[in-house]
Design an enzyme around this catalytic site. Structure first.
Site, PDB file in Angstrom:
ATOM      1  N   HIS A  93       0.853  -1.196   0.000  1.00 19.30           N
ATOM      2  CA  HIS A  93       0.000   0.000   0.000  1.00 19.30           C
ATOM      3  C   HIS A  93       0.882   1.237   0.000  1.00 19.30           C
ATOM      4  O   HIS A  93       2.107   1.131   0.109  1.00 19.30           O
ATOM      5  CB  HIS A  93      -0.921   0.025   1.232  1.00 19.30           C
ATOM      6  CG  HIS A  93      -0.181   0.206   2.535  1.00 19.30           C
ATOM      7  ND1 HIS A  93       0.250  -0.848   3.308  1.00 19.30           N
ATOM      8  CD2 HIS A  93       0.234   1.319   3.200  1.00 19.30           C
ATOM      9  CE1 HIS A  93       0.879  -0.397   4.387  1.00 19.30           C
ATOM     10  NE2 HIS A  93       0.893   0.931   4.351  1.00 19.30           N
ATOM     11  N   HIS A 139      -5.805  -1.834   4.816  1.00 17.75           N
ATOM     12  CA  HIS A 139      -5.759  -0.704   3.891  1.00 17.75           C
ATOM     13  C   HIS A 139      -5.001  -1.085   2.627  1.00 17.75           C
ATOM     14  O   HIS A 139      -4.051  -1.856   2.668  1.00 17.75           O
ATOM     15  CB  HIS A 139      -5.199   0.575   4.519  1.00 17.75           C
ATOM     16  CG  HIS A 139      -3.814   0.494   5.087  1.00 17.75           C
ATOM     17  ND1 HIS A 139      -3.166  -0.687   5.359  1.00 17.75           N
ATOM     18  CD2 HIS A 139      -2.938   1.476   5.438  1.00 17.75           C
ATOM     19  CE1 HIS A 139      -1.972  -0.429   5.857  1.00 17.75           C
ATOM     20  NE2 HIS A 139      -1.795   0.875   5.915  1.00 17.75           N
ATOM     21  N   HIS A 141       4.759   7.359   2.234  1.00 13.45           N
ATOM     22  CA  HIS A 141       5.549   6.129   2.172  1.00 13.45           C
ATOM     23  C   HIS A 141       4.932   5.101   1.244  1.00 13.45           C
ATOM     24  O   HIS A 141       3.738   5.102   0.994  1.00 13.45           O
ATOM     25  CB  HIS A 141       5.776   5.525   3.565  1.00 13.45           C
ATOM     26  CG  HIS A 141       4.560   4.923   4.222  1.00 13.45           C
ATOM     27  ND1 HIS A 141       3.864   5.536   5.229  1.00 13.45           N
ATOM     28  CD2 HIS A 141       3.945   3.732   4.035  1.00 13.45           C
ATOM     29  CE1 HIS A 141       2.870   4.765   5.635  1.00 13.45           C
ATOM     30  NE2 HIS A 141       2.888   3.656   4.917  1.00 13.45           N
ATOM     31  N   HIS A 182       1.596   0.286  14.670  1.00 11.22           N
ATOM     32  CA  HIS A 182       0.584   1.306  14.421  1.00 11.22           C
ATOM     33  C   HIS A 182      -0.685   0.969  15.200  1.00 11.22           C
ATOM     34  O   HIS A 182      -1.085  -0.203  15.254  1.00 11.22           O
ATOM     35  CB  HIS A 182       0.183   1.335  12.937  1.00 11.22           C
ATOM     36  CG  HIS A 182       1.253   1.797  12.005  1.00 11.22           C
ATOM     37  ND1 HIS A 182       1.961   2.962  12.171  1.00 11.22           N
ATOM     38  CD2 HIS A 182       1.717   1.249  10.855  1.00 11.22           C
ATOM     39  CE1 HIS A 182       2.805   3.106  11.166  1.00 11.22           C
ATOM     40  NE2 HIS A 182       2.698   2.078  10.360  1.00 11.22           N
ATOM     41  N   TYR A 235       9.566   2.364   9.521  1.00 11.15           N
ATOM     42  CA  TYR A 235       9.706   3.356   8.465  1.00 11.15           C
ATOM     43  C   TYR A 235      11.199   3.581   8.226  1.00 11.15           C
ATOM     44  O   TYR A 235      11.969   3.741   9.182  1.00 11.15           O
ATOM     45  CB  TYR A 235       9.103   4.700   8.876  1.00 11.15           C
ATOM     46  CG  TYR A 235       7.596   4.806   8.849  1.00 11.15           C
ATOM     47  CD1 TYR A 235       6.798   4.011   8.033  1.00 11.15           C
ATOM     48  CD2 TYR A 235       6.963   5.761   9.638  1.00 11.15           C
ATOM     49  CE1 TYR A 235       5.418   4.156   8.012  1.00 11.15           C
ATOM     50  CE2 TYR A 235       5.580   5.916   9.626  1.00 11.15           C
ATOM     51  CZ  TYR A 235       4.815   5.108   8.810  1.00 11.15           C
ATOM     52  OH  TYR A 235       3.454   5.270   8.798  1.00 11.15           O
ATOM     53  N   GLU A 237       8.202   1.500   3.977  1.00 11.60           N
ATOM     54  CA  GLU A 237       7.769   0.826   5.188  1.00 11.60           C
ATOM     55  C   GLU A 237       7.825  -0.676   4.948  1.00 11.60           C
ATOM     56  O   GLU A 237       7.537  -1.140   3.842  1.00 11.60           O
ATOM     57  CB  GLU A 237       6.318   1.207   5.540  1.00 11.60           C
ATOM     58  CG  GLU A 237       5.786   0.487   6.783  1.00 11.60           C
ATOM     59  CD  GLU A 237       4.313   0.753   7.061  1.00 11.60           C
ATOM     60  OE1 GLU A 237       3.489   0.657   6.125  1.00 11.60           O
ATOM     61  OE2 GLU A 237       3.977   1.046   8.224  1.00 11.60           O
TER      62      GLU A 237
END
Lengths: 316, 125
Positions: free
Chosen positions: A160, A208, A223, A255, A264, A274
């Site tokens: 993503h 996501h 990112h 997260h 990161y 990431e």
């Protein structure tokens, strides 16, 4: 087929300042696999080991860092034509154009459009399947769980991206009302729950497939993320990043949003990467998770419970 | 290995940097933290400085954060500058700043405001 329309992230084109250090990073440290390059060497095409299609990451040598465009694979040529028409009819996008088959190697025609946050997006239906090299009696026959010869961190796939832009409302309207995405998680002010600060959008069973945070800029990349199977692999990635003296931004940590485990770090042109593990399975009947802005610290970095300065200020 | 002394004009702080290290790495290896640390790879523009005296070589940096004319006048990213002599520099920081993402107001003019802040900061320098 239950999962239809836009299937998944298909490719991201990342601008790099110098190709040689970029290739060392993306191939030897991150561990993507090169599948093609332009004859002039200006674009190199890569994929994660478990991706079957020809490429998912394209590096393009340029004077500015950042993202050229992000491509989505759709389920069929008919869906590609239908969605192109519906994007045009929505009036939400600019710079609509068809890109001829073959502009990316082993890839069919693509429909390109600029979304309200300023990012270029594409849809396409066809890309040659090259496989994951796990089959023992032919492609996808009696496969091993992973192939020999992996390098570096070796994520399974490009997963993503998180993007920064200004007209978040327009972009979220496009993704939810035209492209069929759902909002898995959102960030809003405590006193104004209709005003989106961040939107984490899915077209699949993932927590996501793309995310946006409202910032007064156009078309910025925060990112590009690559999938690892477990927290232990994220920790191993941290060891590899230190051994190779790769600049880590933050992590390993977790997260709050998506529950994913993360590091990161920066590529040699300052684009943030990431590696990401965990998260949950999303189904369309799952309620949207809401985070208030005052909880943005733990939403982004669950252990530190506060943003580092770079989260809001460092992007390309 | 050849080492050079880097002096930050505003405060007089100094650190040592080898000719094979970029200035930001040299600073990060010292106790000095005067130059803002961002991506450390020529992309984000956090470590923008103005070199006021001394010789140096540079690697390619993101044109979105340092233009050719700025670079010609000594405005560079510390993470892409390798000293060839003792150096003096001023810290500029990023070209634009963003308001907090957690701002509850729709973002209008945030970048312009930041540019004005930057201009004021440069005036103070």
């Amino acid at each position: 087929m239950a999962l239809t329309g836009v299937l998944r992230p298909g490719h991201i084109v990342i601008r790099v300042l110098e190709m040689e250090p970029a290739l060392n990073h993306y191939v030897n440290v991150l561990g993507l696999i090169e599948t093609a390059r332009d004859s002039d060497g200006k674009r190199v095409f890569l994929k994660g080991w478990d991706e079957h299609d020809h490429h998912s990451v394209v590096l393009r040598e340029a004077d500015e860092a950042g993202m050229d465009y992000f491509g989505w694979k759709v389920d069929s040529p008919a869906t590609l034509k239908r969605l192109a028409g519906e994007i045009s009819a929505s009036g939400l996008c600019q710079d609509l154009e068809w890109v001829a088959a073959g502009d990316h190697p082993e890839t069919g025609e693509r429909f390109r459009f600029r979304i309200p946050t300023g990012h270029l997006m594409e849809l396409y239906a066809q890309k040659t399947r090259v496989g994951n090299n796990c089959g023992t009696d032919g492609p996808d026959i009696n496969p091993d769980p992973w192939p020999d010869g992996l390098k570096g961190i070796a994520p399974s796939r490009f997963d993503h991206a998180l993007l920064y832009g200004d007209d978040l409302d327009g972009t979220v309207k496009l993704f939810t009302e035209v492209l069929g995405f759902s909002i898995a998680e959102r960030v809003v002010p405590t006193d104004n729950p209709d005003f989106l600060i961040g939107a984490f959008l899915t077209c699949s069973n993932k927590a996501h497939d793309i995310a946006f945070i409202r910032q007064p800029v156009k078309g910025k990349l925060h990112h590009a993320s690559f999938e690892l199977g477990s927290w232990e692999k994220v920790l191993r990635a941290g060891d590899i990043l230190s051994r190779t003296k790769t600049k880590i931004d933050i992590g390993p940590t977790r997260h709050g949003i998506t529950r994913g485990e993360t590091i990161y770090f920066f590529d040699p042109s300052g684009n943030r990467n990431e590696v990401f593990g965990g998260g949950y399975i999303y189904y369309p009947d799952k309620p949207t998770i809401t985070w208030y802005d005052r909880a943005l610290g733990p939403a982004i970095f669950y252990h530190d419970r506060e943003l580092n300065e770079a989260f809001l200020t460092v992007f390309t | 290995m050849q080492w050079f002394r880097v002096t930050i004009e505003e405060t007089g702080e100094t650190f040592e940097c080898s000719k094979d290290d970029d200035l930001l790495s040299g600073m990060r290896n010292s106790l000095c933290r005067k130059i803002p640390i961002g991506c450390c790879n020529g992309g984000c523009g956090a470590c923008r400085i103005s070199v006021t005296s001394g010789e140096y070589r540079v690697r390619k940096m993101n044109r979105a954060v340092v233009s050719e004319s700025e670079q010609a006048s000594g405005c560079v990213l510390a993470c892409r500058v390798y000293p060839q002599s003792d150096l003096q520099l001023k810290v500029l920081g990023r070209k634009w700043l963003l308001r907090s993402a957690a701002s509850t107001q729709p973002a209008t003019g945030g970048v312009v405001e930041a540019e004005q802040q930057q201009t004021e900061a440069e005036r103070r320098n």
